[in-house]
Write an enzyme that holds these catalytic residues in place. Structure first.
Site, mmCIF file in Angstrom:
data_model
loop_
_atom_site.group_PDB
_atom_site.id
_atom_site.type_symbol
_atom_site.label_atom_id
_atom_site.label_comp_id
_atom_site.label_asym_id
_atom_site.label_seq_id
_atom_site.Cartn_x
_atom_site.Cartn_y
_atom_site.Cartn_z
ATOM 1 N N LYS A 1 -7.562 15.588 -2.801
ATOM 2 C CA LYS A 1 -8.552 14.686 -2.211
ATOM 3 C C LYS A 1 -8.120 13.239 -2.418
ATOM 4 C CE LYS A 1 -11.352 14.770 -6.426
ATOM 5 N NZ LYS A 1 -12.673 15.057 -7.033
ATOM 6 N N TYR B 1 -7.912 -19.820 -10.435
ATOM 7 C CA TYR B 1 -9.267 -20.222 -10.079
ATOM 8 C C TYR B 1 -10.090 -20.568 -11.313
ATOM 9 C CZ TYR B 1 -8.651 -18.642 -5.250
ATOM 10 O OH TYR B 1 -8.235 -18.494 -3.954
#
Length: 359
Positions: free
Chosen positions: A32, A247
């Site tokens: 999956k 940042y």
């Protein structure tokens, strides 16, 4: 830019190791989420060529995706059944995993006009994890609701990674109660860690996922590493005392430093929460030219930075790539340092990475 090397030979070897340690049970493979982020097509091709004939996916479209690469395999869809998805099952010969009365009723209604698929389903019983599944106490009631016998009966362990957890035995005992209602029907309970709990947990089939992809650690290194993940150094620059990087100016140099800016960020599986924004030790070190190098500043979407001040004569010719996962830092180590599990690390690896598959 990132490079992701995926060793298909190691994936096959890990699957074979599990098969050799499951006391004669059949070894399936859970593929999956795009084979845990590594690529469903090449992984399924390799496992199918090695003899795997049962695969588990989460959603029907995942089953449709892998069907061309496993033409004779049984493909189970774990996350329940909805009638609007029945065309997938019909066209791609998928097996539903049913875990609620409404799913069972819907399946029975759909196969009235497709009787060849009537038995293409498994029953999933909840024995304690309390996610999907029929209540284990209702096994007798469910057995009497069936119009066609199932192909499989399964449950799922909640605490198999802790060999001493009492819930393992509790779930095993409950599952034994369930399967008495379905004599002769093949069964499964064990995921990767469950296989290592012993013979009683392996039942007729095992459903490993993480261990196949090198995401399950054992004291004797039973499983081979599968992935190597690295990022390119884009620029090397000097920082003076008082300079900040990234940042928010959250990291400020307290001494002259040399910084390497990397082409990797949180969009590539490097989680933002491990950013070094103060003077605390970095939770994760990356490897540059064999040296551990701490992250500095906030990790942004596409970029991050490491302190390479301690690496002599570093330049773009001698340290072009930075190792995140590889020979110097295992997948398990990376997961632990970033505060998560190997499953999440693998499924978040960048789709932007240049992927190389080796045998």
């Amino acid at each position: 830019m990132q490079k992701l090397e995926i060793n298909l030979g190691a994936i096959v070897a890990n699957w074979q190791t599990l098969g050799a340690n499951c006391f004669g049970a059949q070894a399936s493979a859970v593929v999956k989420a795009n084979a845990y982020g590594l690529g469903a097509e090449p992984v399924v091709k390799a496992l199918y060529a090695a003899g795997c004939r049962t695969f588990f996916v989460a959603h029907p479209n995942e089953g449709a995706t892998i069907r061309p690469f496993a033409p004779q395999a049984t493909i189970y869809v774990l996350n329940g059944f909805a009638p609007e998805h029945f065309p997938y099952y019909l066209q791609h010969h998928l097996h539903a995993v049913l875990g609620a009365p409404h799913m069972l009723h819907a399946w029975q209604a759909c196969v009235v006009n497709a009787p060849h698929l009537a038995g293409h389903y498994a029953l999933h019983f909840d024995t304690g994890i309390h996610r999907l599944g029929f209540n284990w106490q209702d096994a007798s009631t469910i057995a009497h609701m069936l119009t066609t016998p199932p192909a499989h009966v399964m449950s799922h362990l909640a605490c198999s990674d802790d060999v001493n957890h009492p819930m393992n035995m509790q779930q095993l005992q409950r599952f034994h109660t369930v399967i008495t209602q379905f004599p002769g029907i093949p069964t499964s309970l064990a995921n990767s860690a469950g296989v290592l709990l012993g013979k009683d947990y392996c039942c007729d089939m095992i459903r490993p996922g993480s261990a196949i992809y090198g995401g399950h650690n054992t004291p004797n290194n039973l499983f081979q590493p599968v992935v190597k993940y690295s990022a390119r150094i884009l620029q090397i620059r000097d920082m003076a005392v008082g300079d900040s990087i990234g940042y928010g100016a959250a990291f400020v140099a307290q001494k002259p430093m040399k910084i390497a800016v990397l082409s990797i960020g949180y969009a590539d599986g490097l989680p933002r929460h491990i950013s070094l924004v103060g003077n605390a030790p970095a939770p994760l070190n990356l490897i540059v030219a064999g040296h551990k190098t701490p992250l500095v500043g906030r990790i942004s979407m596409d970029l991050s930075a490491v302190d390479v001040s301690h690496i002599p004569q570093i330049d773009l010719d001698t340290a072009y790539w930075v190792e995140l996962i590889g020979p110097h830092q295992s997948l398990c180590d990376f997961a632990k340092a970033t505060g998560t599990i190997t499953y999440e690390v693998l499924t978040r690896l960048s789709m932007r990475a240049e992927r190389t598959f080796i045998n």
